[in-house]
Design a protein around this motif. Structure first.
Motif, PDB file in Angstrom:
ATOM      1  N   ALA A 113       0.840  -1.195   0.000  1.00 41.76           N
ATOM      2  CA  ALA A 113       0.000   0.000   0.000  1.00 41.76           C
ATOM      3  C   ALA A 113       0.876   1.247   0.000  1.00 41.76           C
ATOM      4  N   ALA A 114       0.300   2.356  -0.397  1.00 41.81           N
ATOM      5  CA  ALA A 114       1.014   3.629  -0.392  1.00 41.81           C
ATOM      6  C   ALA A 114       1.373   4.009   1.045  1.00 41.81           C
ATOM      7  N   GLY A 115       2.594   4.491   1.207  1.00 40.21           N
ATOM      8  CA  GLY A 115       3.046   4.938   2.519  1.00 40.21           C
ATOM      9  C   GLY A 115       2.800   6.423   2.698  1.00 40.21           C
ATOM     10  N   PRO A 116       3.127   6.951   3.864  1.00 43.05           N
ATOM     11  CA  PRO A 116       2.864   8.356   4.158  1.00 43.05           C
ATOM     12  C   PRO A 116       3.564   9.324   3.202  1.00 43.05           C
ATOM     13  N   ALA A 117       4.700   8.947   2.653  1.00 44.28           N
ATOM     14  CA  ALA A 117       5.443   9.845   1.761  1.00 44.28           C
ATOM     15  C   ALA A 117       5.103   9.625   0.286  1.00 44.28           C
ATOM     16  N   ALA A 118       4.160   8.743  -0.008  1.00 45.92           N
ATOM     17  CA  ALA A 118       3.826   8.428  -1.402  1.00 45.92           C
ATOM     18  C   ALA A 118       3.238   9.643  -2.119  1.00 45.92           C
ATOM     19  N   GLY A 119       3.674   9.793  -3.360  1.00 44.17           N
ATOM     20  CA  GLY A 119       3.107  10.830  -4.209  1.00 44.17           C
ATOM     21  C   GLY A 119       1.835  10.330  -4.866  1.00 44.17           C
ATOM     22  N   GLU A 120       1.167  11.230  -5.580  1.00 41.59           N
ATOM     23  CA  GLU A 120      -0.102  10.882  -6.220  1.00 41.59           C
ATOM     24  C   GLU A 120       0.059   9.764  -7.249  1.00 41.59           C
ATOM     25  N   ARG A 121       1.138   9.788  -8.013  1.00 43.74           N
ATOM     26  CA  ARG A 121       1.379   8.757  -9.029  1.00 43.74           C
ATOM     27  C   ARG A 121       1.494   7.374  -8.386  1.00 43.74           C
ATOM     28  N   THR A 122       2.231   7.280  -7.296  1.00 46.24           N
ATOM     29  CA  THR A 122       2.380   6.007  -6.586  1.00 46.24           C
ATOM     30  C   THR A 122       1.043   5.562  -6.022  1.00 46.24           C
ATOM     31  N   ARG A 123       0.306   6.482  -5.447  1.00 47.81           N
ATOM     32  CA  ARG A 123      -1.008   6.134  -4.890  1.00 47.81           C
ATOM     33  C   ARG A 123      -1.943   5.594  -5.969  1.00 47.81           C
ATOM     34  N   ARG A 124      -1.962   6.236  -7.137  1.00 41.93           N
ATOM     35  CA  ARG A 124      -2.811   5.764  -8.244  1.00 41.93           C
ATOM     36  C   ARG A 124      -2.372   4.379  -8.719  1.00 41.93           C
ATOM     37  N   ARG A 125      -1.065   4.193  -8.884  1.00 45.60           N
ATOM     38  CA  ARG A 125      -0.558   2.895  -9.362  1.00 45.60           C
ATOM     39  C   ARG A 125      -0.934   1.780  -8.399  1.00 45.60           C
ATOM     40  N   LEU A 126      -0.749   2.017  -7.122  1.00 47.68           N
ATOM     41  CA  LEU A 126      -1.050   0.975  -6.139  1.00 47.68           C
ATOM     42  C   LEU A 126      -2.547   0.744  -5.995  1.00 47.68           C
ATOM     43  N   ALA A 127      -3.342   1.783  -6.081  1.00 47.70           N
ATOM     44  CA  ALA A 127      -4.795   1.625  -5.984  1.00 47.70           C
ATOM     45  C   ALA A 127      -5.337   0.857  -7.189  1.00 47.70           C
ATOM     46  N   ARG A 128      -4.785   1.099  -8.352  1.00 47.99           N
ATOM     47  CA  ARG A 128      -5.240   0.464  -9.592  1.00 47.99           C
ATOM     48  C   ARG A 128      -4.898  -1.022  -9.612  1.00 47.99           C
ATOM     49  N   HIS A 129      -3.864  -1.432  -8.933  1.00 41.08           N
ATOM     50  CA  HIS A 129      -3.392  -2.823  -8.996  1.00 41.08           C
ATOM     51  C   HIS A 129      -3.554  -3.564  -7.676  1.00 41.08           C
ATOM     52  N   ARG A 130      -4.628  -3.315  -6.973  1.00 37.45           N
ATOM     53  CA  ARG A 130      -4.841  -3.990  -5.688  1.00 37.45           C
ATOM     54  C   ARG A 130      -5.825  -5.132  -5.801  1.00 37.45           C
ATOM     55  N   ARG A 131      -6.012  -5.668  -6.984  1.00 37.35           N
ATOM     56  CA  ARG A 131      -6.890  -6.814  -7.144  1.00 37.35           C
ATOM     57  C   ARG A 131      -6.186  -8.043  -6.563  1.00 37.35           C
ATOM     58  N   PRO A 132      -6.887  -8.853  -5.794  1.00 36.01           N
ATOM     59  CA  PRO A 132      -6.238 -10.042  -5.219  1.00 36.01           C
ATOM     60  C   PRO A 132      -5.854 -11.041  -6.305  1.00 36.01           C
ATOM     61  N   ASP A 133      -4.712 -11.677  -6.109  1.00 35.99           N
ATOM     62  CA  ASP A 133      -4.226 -12.710  -7.015  1.00 35.99           C
ATOM     63  C   ASP A 133      -4.951 -14.005  -6.652  1.00 35.99           C
ATOM     64  N   PRO A 134      -5.642 -14.640  -7.620  1.00 37.53           N
ATOM     65  CA  PRO A 134      -6.382 -15.864  -7.297  1.00 37.53           C
ATOM     66  C   PRO A 134      -5.485 -16.987  -6.775  1.00 37.53           C
ATOM     67  N   GLU A 135      -4.202 -16.971  -7.151  1.00 35.53           N
ATOM     68  CA  GLU A 135      -3.259 -17.988  -6.660  1.00 35.53           C
ATOM     69  C   GLU A 135      -2.989 -17.829  -5.169  1.00 35.53           C
ATOM     70  N   GLU A 136      -3.203 -16.623  -4.651  1.00 38.67           N
ATOM     71  CA  GLU A 136      -2.906 -16.354  -3.238  1.00 38.67           C
ATOM     72  C   GLU A 136      -4.147 -16.431  -2.363  1.00 38.67           C
ATOM     73  N   ALA A 137      -5.297 -16.716  -2.947  1.00 32.01           N
ATOM     74  CA  ALA A 137      -6.538 -16.754  -2.180  1.00 32.01           C
ATOM     75  C   ALA A 137      -6.461 -17.821  -1.096  1.00 32.01           C
ATOM     76  N   ALA A 138      -7.060 -17.487   0.025  1.00 31.25           N
ATOM     77  CA  ALA A 138      -7.085 -18.433   1.138  1.00 31.25           C
ATOM     78  C   ALA A 138      -7.936 -19.645   0.764  1.00 31.25           C
ATOM     79  N   PRO A 139      -7.580 -20.837   1.277  1.00 33.05           N
ATOM     80  CA  PRO A 139      -8.339 -22.052   0.948  1.00 33.05           C
ATOM     81  C   PRO A 139      -9.750 -22.026   1.476  1.00 33.05           C
TER      82      PRO A 139
END
Length: 169
Positions: free
Chosen positions: A143-169
């Motif tokens: 996730a974006a940290g306290p010093a993150a700029g807007e570009r970093t925040r957008r990139r991380l927000a856009r790619h926060r979809r869970p990976d189906p390979e990592e889903a809990a059983p």
């Protein structure tokens, strides 16, 4: 061809790569963490050309990972000692070692982490210092940290979809 500098990027991975992203640098740090300090030791271990080794050692000193200390005046000789920053690289190397053994050593481990007292093999994992839980599944996210700029925040927000390979059983 000019190399792109990652030093000013706001990403901590990019900034780290700026300091240790060249493969000789990581191998020099590996050897320093095993106790090597002298130019000749690094050269013999790695089979690296002296001019390349000189450049890599100078870059690691400049990055604050190694400290250059004289040990002989005649002839002038130096040794290279890990700084606190350099010693902090140890868990990264141990993680790379475990990952390499898991994925790229079909013949089995040629180097492994062991319990120093018992000799029993260890399996390094990254854990959360506060909870002690392994950071290897969907319970943890980047996730974006306290010093993150807007570009970093957008990139991380856009790619926060869970990976189906990592889903809990």
């Amino acid at each position: 061809m000019r190399r792109t500098s990652f030093g000013d990027m706001p990403c901590p991975i990019a900034r780290s790569l700026e300091r240790v992203g060249e493969w000789w640098s990581i191998l020099i740090l590996r050897d320093a963490l095993s106790g090597m300090t002298r130019f000749e030791e690094f050269q013999e271990s790695l089979g690296i050309a002296p001019n390349m080794l000189s450049r890599r050692l100078a870059a690691l000193v400049e990055a604050g990972l190694l400290e250059k200390r004289p040990y002989s005046e005649r002839p002038p000789r130096h040794e290279y000692r890990l700084t606190a920053r350099g010693r902090d690289f140890r868990p990264v190397l141990l993680a790379m070692l475990a990952w390499g053994n898991r994925h790229f050593a079909p013949e089995g481990a040629s180097v492994q982490v062991v319990d120093a007292r018992t000799g029993a093999p260890a399996d390094p994992v990254l854990v959360d210092r506060a909870s002690g839980r392994p950071i290897d599944g969907p319970d943890f996210a980047i996730a974006a940290g306290p010093a993150a700029g807007e570009r970093t925040r957008r990139r991380l927000a856009r790619h926060r979809r869970p990976d189906p390979e990592e889903a809990a059983p």
